[in-house]
Design a protein around this motif. Structure first.
Motif, PDB file in Angstrom:
ATOM      1  N   PRO A   1       0.830  -1.211   0.000  1.00 28.37           N
ATOM      2  CA  PRO A   1       0.000   0.000   0.000  1.00 28.37           C
ATOM      3  C   PRO A   1       0.866   1.262   0.000  1.00 28.37           C
ATOM      4  CG  PRO A   1      -0.685  -1.533   1.707  1.00 28.37           C
ATOM      5  CD  PRO A   1       0.635  -2.020   1.207  1.00 28.37           C
ATOM      6  N   VAL A   2       0.264   2.357  -0.420  1.00 25.88           N
ATOM      7  CA  VAL A   2       0.977   3.632  -0.526  1.00 25.88           C
ATOM      8  C   VAL A   2       0.136   4.742   0.086  1.00 25.88           C
ATOM      9  CG1 VAL A   2       1.879   5.372  -2.132  1.00 25.88           C
ATOM     10  CG2 VAL A   2       2.198   2.930  -2.638  1.00 25.88           C
ATOM     11  N   MET A   3       0.787   5.611   0.857  1.00 26.98           N
ATOM     12  CA  MET A   3       0.156   6.867   1.277  1.00 26.98           C
ATOM     13  C   MET A   3       1.073   8.011   0.854  1.00 26.98           C
ATOM     14  SD  MET A   3      -0.959   8.450   5.016  1.00 26.98           S
ATOM     15  CE  MET A   3      -2.695   7.984   5.082  1.00 26.98           C
ATOM     16  N   VAL A   4       0.538   8.929   0.035  1.00 27.63           N
ATOM     17  CA  VAL A   4       1.319  10.069  -0.431  1.00 27.63           C
ATOM     18  C   VAL A   4       0.830  11.349   0.239  1.00 27.63           C
ATOM     19  CG1 VAL A   4       1.829   9.022  -2.661  1.00 27.63           C
ATOM     20  CG2 VAL A   4      -0.202  10.464  -2.427  1.00 27.63           C
ATOM     21  N   GLU A   5       1.708  12.342   0.295  1.00 25.15           N
ATOM     22  CA  GLU A   5       1.285  13.664   0.741  1.00 25.15           C
ATOM     23  C   GLU A   5       0.459  14.314  -0.353  1.00 25.15           C
ATOM     24  OE1 GLU A   5       1.939  15.608   3.878  1.00 25.15           O
ATOM     25  OE2 GLU A   5       1.785  13.449   4.190  1.00 25.15           O
ATOM     26  N   LYS A   6      -0.467  15.135   0.061  1.00 27.45           N
ATOM     27  CA  LYS A   6      -1.380  15.768  -0.890  1.00 27.45           C
ATOM     28  C   LYS A   6      -0.635  16.588  -1.950  1.00 27.45           C
ATOM     29  CE  LYS A   6      -0.483  19.990   0.504  1.00 27.45           C
ATOM     30  NZ  LYS A   6       0.015  21.027  -0.404  1.00 27.45           N
ATOM     31  N   PRO A   7      -1.221  16.754  -3.159  1.00 28.59           N
ATOM     32  CA  PRO A   7      -2.382  16.042  -3.690  1.00 28.59           C
ATOM     33  C   PRO A   7      -1.981  14.673  -4.233  1.00 28.59           C
ATOM     34  CG  PRO A   7      -1.594  17.605  -5.322  1.00 28.59           C
ATOM     35  CD  PRO A   7      -0.737  17.788  -4.090  1.00 28.59           C
ATOM     36  N   LEU A   8      -2.944  13.958  -4.761  1.00 28.83           N
ATOM     37  CA  LEU A   8      -2.699  12.605  -5.246  1.00 28.83           C
ATOM     38  C   LEU A   8      -1.647  12.586  -6.351  1.00 28.83           C
ATOM     39  CD1 LEU A   8      -3.420   9.566  -5.505  1.00 28.83           C
ATOM     40  CD2 LEU A   8      -5.305  10.253  -7.018  1.00 28.83           C
ATOM     41  N   ALA A   9      -1.747  13.516  -7.298  1.00 26.32           N
ATOM     42  CA  ALA A   9      -0.856  13.527  -8.460  1.00 26.32           C
ATOM     43  C   ALA A   9      -0.762  14.941  -9.017  1.00 26.32           C
ATOM     44  CB  ALA A   9      -1.377  12.564  -9.520  1.00 26.32           C
ATOM     45  N   ALA A  10       0.114  15.122  -9.989  1.00 27.53           N
ATOM     46  CA  ALA A  10       0.261  16.434 -10.623  1.00 27.53           C
ATOM     47  C   ALA A  10      -0.794  16.654 -11.696  1.00 27.53           C
ATOM     48  CB  ALA A  10       1.662  16.573 -11.217  1.00 27.53           C
ATOM     49  N   THR A  11      -1.256  15.566 -12.318  1.00 27.95           N
ATOM     50  CA  THR A  11      -2.233  15.666 -13.400  1.00 27.95           C
ATOM     51  C   THR A  11      -3.295  14.586 -13.246  1.00 27.95           C
ATOM     52  OG1 THR A  11      -1.079  14.137 -14.886  1.00 27.95           O
ATOM     53  CG2 THR A  11      -0.397  16.461 -14.956  1.00 27.95           C
ATOM     54  N   LEU A  12      -4.400  14.791 -13.924  1.00 28.04           N
ATOM     55  CA  LEU A  12      -5.474  13.792 -13.909  1.00 28.04           C
ATOM     56  C   LEU A  12      -5.035  12.514 -14.621  1.00 28.04           C
ATOM     57  CD1 LEU A  12      -8.381  13.102 -13.133  1.00 28.04           C
ATOM     58  CD2 LEU A  12      -9.139  14.193 -15.262  1.00 28.04           C
TER      59      LEU A  12
END
Length: 369
Positions: free
Chosen positions: A117-128
Protein backbone atom coordinates in the motif's frame (compact mmCIF):
# COMPACT_ATOMS: atom_id res chain seq x y z
CA UNK A 1 10.46 -33.92 42.10
CA UNK A 2 11.36 -34.53 38.47
CA UNK A 3 7.79 -33.73 37.36
CA UNK A 4 7.90 -30.53 39.38
CA UNK A 5 11.12 -29.50 37.65
CA UNK A 6 9.59 -30.26 34.26
CA UNK A 7 6.51 -28.19 35.14
CA UNK A 8 8.69 -25.28 36.25
CA UNK A 9 10.73 -25.51 33.02
CA UNK A 10 7.60 -25.46 30.89
CA UNK A 11 6.28 -22.51 32.88
CA UNK A 12 9.53 -20.65 32.37
CA UNK A 13 9.39 -21.28 28.61
CA UNK A 14 5.76 -20.14 28.48
CA UNK A 15 6.57 -16.94 30.37
CA UNK A 16 9.55 -16.24 28.13
CA UNK A 17 7.39 -16.68 25.03
CA UNK A 18 4.70 -14.44 26.51
CA UNK A 19 7.24 -11.71 27.21
CA UNK A 20 8.59 -12.06 23.66
CA UNK A 21 5.11 -11.72 22.17
CA UNK A 22 4.40 -8.67 24.29
CA UNK A 23 7.71 -7.15 23.23
CA UNK A 24 6.95 -7.57 19.53
CA UNK A 25 6.72 -4.28 17.63
CA UNK A 26 3.11 -3.86 16.48
CA UNK A 27 3.80 -0.62 14.64
CA UNK A 28 3.63 -0.54 10.85
CA UNK A 29 6.92 -1.06 9.05
CA UNK A 30 7.17 2.21 7.12
CA UNK A 31 9.18 2.70 3.96
CA UNK A 32 9.86 6.27 2.85
CA UNK A 33 10.08 7.17 -0.82
CA UNK A 34 11.87 10.51 -1.23
CA UNK A 35 12.95 13.28 1.10
CA UNK A 36 12.38 16.43 -0.96
CA UNK A 37 8.96 17.19 0.52
CA UNK A 38 9.28 19.28 3.69
CA UNK A 39 6.25 17.58 5.29
CA UNK A 40 8.55 14.64 6.01
CA UNK A 41 9.79 16.63 9.00
CA UNK A 42 6.66 15.67 10.94
CA UNK A 43 7.25 11.97 10.46
CA UNK A 44 10.87 12.19 11.52
CA UNK A 45 9.69 13.97 14.65
CA UNK A 46 7.29 11.07 15.27
CA UNK A 47 10.15 8.66 14.68
CA UNK A 48 12.18 10.35 17.41
CA UNK A 49 9.20 9.97 19.76
CA UNK A 50 8.92 6.28 18.88
CA UNK A 51 5.51 6.37 17.19
CA UNK A 52 6.80 5.99 13.62
CA UNK A 53 8.68 2.82 12.73
CA UNK A 54 10.68 3.81 9.63
CA UNK A 55 12.55 0.74 8.39
CA UNK A 56 14.00 2.08 5.13
CA UNK A 57 14.40 5.32 3.17
CA UNK A 58 14.86 5.61 -0.57
CA UNK A 59 16.35 8.90 -1.76
CA UNK A 60 18.34 9.26 -4.99
CA UNK A 61 20.21 12.32 -3.72
CA UNK A 62 22.99 11.36 -1.30
CA UNK A 63 23.54 15.01 -0.20
CA UNK A 64 19.86 15.30 0.72
CA UNK A 65 20.09 12.08 2.73
CA UNK A 66 23.15 13.43 4.55
CA UNK A 67 21.20 16.58 5.42
CA UNK A 68 18.42 14.59 7.12
CA UNK A 69 20.85 12.09 8.61
CA UNK A 70 22.67 14.88 10.42
CA UNK A 71 19.50 16.70 11.52
CA UNK A 72 17.77 13.63 12.98
CA UNK A 73 20.80 11.47 13.80
CA UNK A 74 19.67 8.74 11.42
CA UNK A 75 21.66 5.51 10.98
CA UNK A 76 23.16 4.81 7.56
CA UNK A 77 21.49 1.41 7.64
CA UNK A 78 18.17 3.12 6.78
CA UNK A 79 19.46 4.64 3.57
CA UNK A 80 19.07 3.20 0.06
CA UNK A 81 19.60 4.79 -3.35
CA UNK A 82 17.70 1.92 -5.02
CA UNK A 83 14.05 1.54 -4.04
CA UNK A 84 13.85 -2.13 -5.08
CA UNK A 85 16.84 -3.01 -2.90
CA UNK A 86 15.24 -1.15 0.00
CA UNK A 87 11.97 -3.06 -0.37
CA UNK A 88 13.77 -6.42 -0.63
CA UNK A 89 16.00 -5.74 2.38
CA UNK A 90 13.56 -3.98 4.70
CA UNK A 91 10.17 -5.41 3.66
CA UNK A 92 8.05 -2.34 4.45
CA UNK A 93 4.32 -2.88 5.01
CA UNK A 94 3.48 0.46 3.43
CA UNK A 95 5.31 3.15 1.47
CA UNK A 96 5.04 6.83 2.39
CA UNK A 97 5.52 9.22 -0.52
CA UNK A 98 7.55 12.35 0.23
CA UNK A 99 8.78 13.17 -3.24
CA UNK A 100 7.56 15.53 -5.97
CA UNK A 101 3.82 15.26 -6.65
CA UNK A 102 4.54 14.57 -10.33
CA UNK A 103 6.50 11.49 -9.21
CA UNK A 104 3.79 9.95 -7.01
CA UNK A 105 2.80 7.69 -9.88
CA UNK A 106 6.34 6.25 -9.83
CA UNK A 107 5.83 5.02 -6.27
CA UNK A 108 2.64 3.20 -7.17
CA UNK A 109 4.26 1.71 -10.30
CA UNK A 110 6.87 0.11 -8.03
CA UNK A 111 4.69 -0.80 -5.04
CA UNK A 112 1.35 -1.91 -6.49
CA UNK A 113 2.68 -5.06 -8.25
CA UNK A 114 4.35 -6.02 -4.95
CA UNK A 115 1.03 -5.46 -3.11
CA UNK A 116 2.53 -2.73 -0.93
CA UNK A 117 0.00 0.00 0.00
CA UNK A 118 0.98 3.63 -0.53
CA UNK A 119 0.16 6.87 1.28
CA UNK A 120 1.32 10.07 -0.43
CA UNK A 121 1.29 13.66 0.74
CA UNK A 122 -1.38 15.77 -0.89
CA UNK A 123 -2.38 16.04 -3.69
CA UNK A 124 -2.70 12.60 -5.25
CA UNK A 125 -0.86 13.53 -8.46
CA UNK A 126 0.26 16.43 -10.62
CA UNK A 127 -2.23 15.67 -13.40
CA UNK A 128 -5.47 13.79 -13.91
CA UNK A 129 -3.71 11.47 -16.36
CA UNK A 130 -1.26 10.44 -13.62
CA UNK A 131 -4.12 10.05 -11.15
CA UNK A 132 -5.96 7.72 -13.52
CA UNK A 133 -2.84 5.60 -13.88
CA UNK A 134 -2.57 5.37 -10.09
CA UNK A 135 -6.23 4.40 -9.87
CA UNK A 136 -5.78 1.70 -12.54
CA UNK A 137 -2.79 0.19 -10.70
CA UNK A 138 -4.67 0.26 -7.39
CA UNK A 139 -7.59 -1.62 -8.92
CA UNK A 140 -5.46 -4.09 -10.89
CA UNK A 141 -3.44 -5.18 -7.86
CA UNK A 142 -6.13 -4.55 -5.24
CA UNK A 143 -3.80 -2.34 -3.21
CA UNK A 144 -4.67 0.71 -1.10
CA UNK A 145 -3.55 4.17 -2.20
CA UNK A 146 -4.30 6.93 0.30
CA UNK A 147 -3.61 10.67 0.46
CA UNK A 148 -2.59 12.58 3.57
CA UNK A 149 -3.92 16.11 4.15
CA UNK A 150 -3.18 18.16 7.25
CA UNK A 151 -6.83 19.25 7.36
CA UNK A 152 -8.03 15.66 7.71
CA UNK A 153 -6.95 15.79 11.36
CA UNK A 154 -8.62 19.14 12.21
CA UNK A 155 -11.27 18.82 14.97
CA UNK A 156 -13.00 21.98 13.67
CA UNK A 157 -13.48 20.58 10.17
CA UNK A 158 -14.77 17.27 11.52
CA UNK A 159 -17.17 19.27 13.71
CA UNK A 160 -18.55 21.05 10.62
CA UNK A 161 -18.96 17.72 8.83
CA UNK A 162 -20.85 16.26 11.79
CA UNK A 163 -23.15 19.27 12.17
CA UNK A 164 -23.98 19.27 8.47
CA UNK A 165 -24.76 15.55 8.57
CA UNK A 166 -27.02 16.06 11.59
CA UNK A 167 -29.01 18.47 9.40
CA UNK A 168 -28.50 21.29 11.90
CA UNK A 169 -28.10 23.97 9.21
CA UNK A 170 -30.03 22.24 6.44
CA UNK A 171 -28.69 21.18 3.07
CA UNK A 172 -25.39 22.66 1.97
CA UNK A 173 -25.80 25.58 -0.42
CA UNK A 174 -22.34 27.16 -0.40
CA UNK A 175 -18.83 26.24 0.75
CA UNK A 176 -15.99 28.78 0.94
CA UNK A 177 -12.60 27.17 1.53
CA UNK A 178 -9.46 29.27 1.84
CA UNK A 179 -5.94 27.86 2.09
CA UNK A 180 -2.42 29.18 1.79
CA UNK A 181 0.24 31.44 3.23
CA UNK A 182 2.62 34.25 2.18
CA UNK A 183 4.39 31.93 -0.22
CA UNK A 184 6.69 28.90 0.03
CA UNK A 185 9.83 30.96 -0.53
CA UNK A 186 8.67 33.64 1.89
CA UNK A 187 8.05 31.17 4.73
CA UNK A 188 11.41 29.46 4.26
CA UNK A 189 10.70 26.17 2.49
CA UNK A 190 13.83 24.17 1.68
CA UNK A 191 15.56 24.59 -1.71
CA UNK A 192 14.85 20.93 -2.54
CA UNK A 193 11.13 21.46 -1.88
CA UNK A 194 10.97 24.75 -3.79
CA UNK A 195 12.68 23.23 -6.82
CA UNK A 196 9.72 21.01 -7.65
CA UNK A 197 6.91 22.91 -5.88
CA UNK A 198 7.38 25.87 -8.23
CA UNK A 199 7.71 23.71 -11.35
CA UNK A 200 4.62 23.36 -13.60
CA UNK A 201 5.47 19.75 -14.50
CA UNK A 202 6.67 18.35 -11.19
CA UNK A 203 3.87 20.04 -9.19
CA UNK A 204 1.30 20.27 -11.99
CA UNK A 205 0.69 23.96 -11.19
CA UNK A 206 1.59 26.44 -8.46
CA UNK A 207 -0.73 27.56 -5.67
CA UNK A 208 -3.66 25.99 -7.56
CA UNK A 209 -2.38 22.46 -6.91
CA UNK A 210 -0.52 23.17 -3.68
CA UNK A 211 -3.48 24.69 -1.84
CA UNK A 212 -6.43 24.22 -4.18
CA UNK A 213 -6.22 20.49 -3.49
CA UNK A 214 -7.34 21.05 0.12
CA UNK A 215 -10.56 22.72 -0.98
CA UNK A 216 -11.18 20.17 -3.73
CA UNK A 217 -10.81 17.32 -1.25
CA UNK A 218 -12.86 18.97 1.52
CA UNK A 219 -15.71 19.90 -0.83
CA UNK A 220 -15.78 16.32 -2.14
CA UNK A 221 -15.88 15.02 1.43
CA UNK A 222 -18.68 17.36 2.48
CA UNK A 223 -20.65 16.40 -0.65
CA UNK A 224 -20.09 12.66 0.04
CA UNK A 225 -18.10 12.06 -3.13
CA UNK A 226 -20.55 13.74 -5.51
CA UNK A 227 -18.93 14.82 -8.78
CA UNK A 228 -19.44 18.46 -9.77
CA UNK A 229 -21.20 19.43 -12.96
CA UNK A 230 -18.89 22.30 -13.94
CA UNK A 231 -15.72 24.17 -12.98
CA UNK A 232 -14.73 27.80 -13.58
CA UNK A 233 -11.39 29.21 -12.46
CA UNK A 234 -9.06 32.17 -12.68
CA UNK A 235 -5.35 32.38 -11.86
CA UNK A 236 -3.20 35.37 -10.95
CA UNK A 237 0.53 35.90 -11.13
CA UNK A 238 1.20 38.58 -8.55
CA UNK A 239 4.86 37.70 -7.97
CA UNK A 240 6.38 36.69 -11.34
CA UNK A 241 9.86 37.60 -10.17
CA UNK A 242 9.55 35.12 -7.28
CA UNK A 243 7.52 32.42 -9.07
CA UNK A 244 8.21 32.86 -12.79
CA UNK A 245 6.91 29.46 -13.92
CA UNK A 246 3.60 29.06 -12.06
CA UNK A 247 0.59 31.00 -10.79
CA UNK A 248 0.71 32.13 -7.16
CA UNK A 249 -3.03 32.70 -6.70
CA UNK A 250 -6.11 30.81 -7.90
CA UNK A 251 -9.86 30.93 -7.37
CA UNK A 252 -11.96 27.91 -8.34
CA UNK A 253 -15.76 27.89 -8.54
CA UNK A 254 -17.16 24.37 -8.30
CA UNK A 255 -20.79 23.83 -9.34
CA UNK A 256 -22.99 21.04 -8.01
CA UNK A 257 -26.67 20.61 -8.93
CA UNK A 258 -27.77 22.28 -5.67
CA UNK A 259 -24.64 23.86 -4.21
CA UNK A 260 -21.42 25.68 -5.02
CA UNK A 261 -17.91 25.66 -3.59
CA UNK A 262 -15.53 28.60 -3.82
CA UNK A 263 -11.94 27.44 -3.39
CA UNK A 264 -9.44 30.23 -2.74
CA UNK A 265 -5.82 29.08 -2.94
CA UNK A 266 -2.93 31.50 -2.66
CA UNK A 267 0.74 32.11 -1.95
CA UNK A 268 -0.25 35.72 -1.30
CA UNK A 269 -2.24 35.64 1.92
CA UNK A 270 -1.03 38.07 4.58
CA UNK A 271 -0.95 35.17 7.07
CA UNK A 272 -1.13 31.38 7.22
CA UNK A 273 -4.66 30.28 6.46
CA UNK A 274 -6.73 27.10 6.51
CA UNK A 275 -10.28 28.37 6.83
CA UNK A 276 -13.65 26.84 5.90
CA UNK A 277 -17.14 28.30 5.86
CA UNK A 278 -20.21 26.18 5.10
CA UNK A 279 -23.61 27.77 4.47
CA UNK A 280 -26.76 25.70 4.72
CA UNK A 281 -30.43 26.53 4.27
CA UNK A 282 -30.75 27.63 7.90
CA UNK A 283 -27.35 28.81 9.00
CA UNK A 284 -23.59 28.97 8.62
CA UNK A 285 -20.62 27.33 10.37
CA UNK A 286 -17.19 28.90 10.12
CA UNK A 287 -13.93 27.18 11.09
CA UNK A 288 -11.18 29.76 11.46
CA UNK A 289 -8.45 27.16 11.82
CA UNK A 290 -8.06 23.58 13.01
CA UNK A 291 -9.42 24.27 16.47
CA UNK A 292 -12.05 27.03 16.57
CA UNK A 293 -15.53 27.34 15.06
CA UNK A 294 -18.40 29.78 15.15
CA UNK A 295 -22.03 29.33 14.10
CA UNK A 296 -25.00 31.51 13.20
CA UNK A 297 -28.57 30.44 12.45
CA UNK A 298 -31.44 32.13 10.62
CA UNK A 299 -34.09 33.70 12.85
CA UNK A 300 -31.47 35.02 15.24
CA UNK A 301 -30.76 38.73 15.50
CA UNK A 302 -28.44 40.06 12.82
CA UNK A 303 -24.72 39.56 13.57
CA UNK A 304 -25.58 37.46 16.60
CA UNK A 305 -22.99 34.75 16.15
CA UNK A 306 -22.34 32.11 18.75
CA UNK A 307 -19.25 32.46 20.87
CA UNK A 308 -16.17 30.91 19.33
CA UNK A 309 -16.05 27.29 20.48
CA UNK A 310 -13.32 24.67 20.61
CA UNK A 311 -14.57 21.26 19.39
CA UNK A 312 -13.54 18.12 21.24
CA UNK A 313 -10.30 16.46 20.20
CA UNK A 314 -10.69 13.79 17.54
CA UNK A 315 -10.73 10.19 18.69
CA UNK A 316 -8.53 7.40 17.34
CA UNK A 317 -8.20 6.23 14.66
CA UNK A 318 -9.28 9.49 13.01
CA UNK A 319 -6.97 11.76 14.96
CA UNK A 320 -3.58 11.08 13.39
CA UNK A 321 -2.31 9.91 9.98
CA UNK A 322 -0.26 7.02 11.36
CA UNK A 323 -3.01 5.83 13.69
CA UNK A 324 -5.47 6.05 10.79
CA UNK A 325 -3.13 4.28 8.37
CA UNK A 326 -2.55 1.47 10.85
CA UNK A 327 -6.29 1.01 11.37
CA UNK A 328 -6.91 0.86 7.61
CA UNK A 329 -4.13 -1.64 6.92
CA UNK A 330 -5.07 -3.79 9.94
CA UNK A 331 -8.66 -3.96 8.65
CA UNK A 332 -10.16 -2.04 11.58
CA UNK A 333 -11.66 0.63 9.27
CA UNK A 334 -12.22 0.60 5.52
CA UNK A 335 -10.45 3.81 4.52
CA UNK A 336 -13.29 4.46 2.06
CA UNK A 337 -15.54 7.50 1.86
CA UNK A 338 -13.20 9.85 3.68
CA UNK A 339 -10.69 12.57 2.89
CA UNK A 340 -7.78 10.16 2.40
CA UNK A 341 -9.62 7.73 0.12
CA UNK A 342 -8.59 7.22 -3.48
CA UNK A 343 -12.18 7.56 -4.72
CA UNK A 344 -12.61 11.03 -3.17
CA UNK A 345 -9.19 12.10 -4.37
CA UNK A 346 -10.02 11.11 -7.93
CA UNK A 347 -12.94 13.56 -7.77
CA UNK A 348 -10.61 16.19 -6.28
CA UNK A 349 -8.23 15.64 -9.21
CA UNK A 350 -11.11 16.17 -11.64
CA UNK A 351 -11.78 19.51 -9.96
CA UNK A 352 -8.13 20.60 -10.22
CA UNK A 353 -7.94 19.42 -13.83
CA UNK A 354 -11.15 21.28 -14.68
CA UNK A 355 -9.73 24.43 -13.06
CA UNK A 356 -6.54 24.25 -15.13
CA UNK A 357 -8.53 23.74 -18.31
CA UNK A 358 -10.84 26.63 -17.44
CA UNK A 359 -7.85 28.94 -16.94
CA UNK A 360 -6.19 27.79 -20.17
CA UNK A 361 -9.36 28.07 -22.27
CA UNK A 362 -10.90 31.05 -20.51
CA UNK A 363 -14.30 29.43 -20.06
CA UNK A 364 -16.54 27.35 -17.84
CA UNK A 365 -15.70 23.65 -18.10
CA UNK A 366 -18.61 21.23 -18.01
CA UNK A 367 -17.56 17.82 -16.71
CA UNK A 368 -18.68 14.78 -18.64
CA UNK A 369 -21.12 12.52 -16.73
Amino acid sequence: MKNRKSTLSLLAIFMACTITVKAQDTRLRLGVYGLNHDHILGFFSQMKKGSANIVGIYEPSRPLWEKYKKRFNLPDSLYFDDVNKMIKARKPEVMLGYNAVGKHVDIVEVCAPLHIPVMVEKPLAATLVQAKRIEALSKKYNVKVLVNYETTWYPSFQYIYNVVNQDSIGKIRRMVIRDGHRGPKEIGCSPEFLEWLTDPVLNGAGALNDFGCYGADLATWLMHGQRPIAITAIAKHYKPSVYPKVEDDATILVEYPNATASIEASWNWALNLKDMEVWGERGVIHAFDGKSVQTRYSGVKENNYSAVSIPKALQAPNNDPLVYLTAVLRGQISGEGDQASLAYNMVAMEILDGAKRSIAEGKRIVLQP
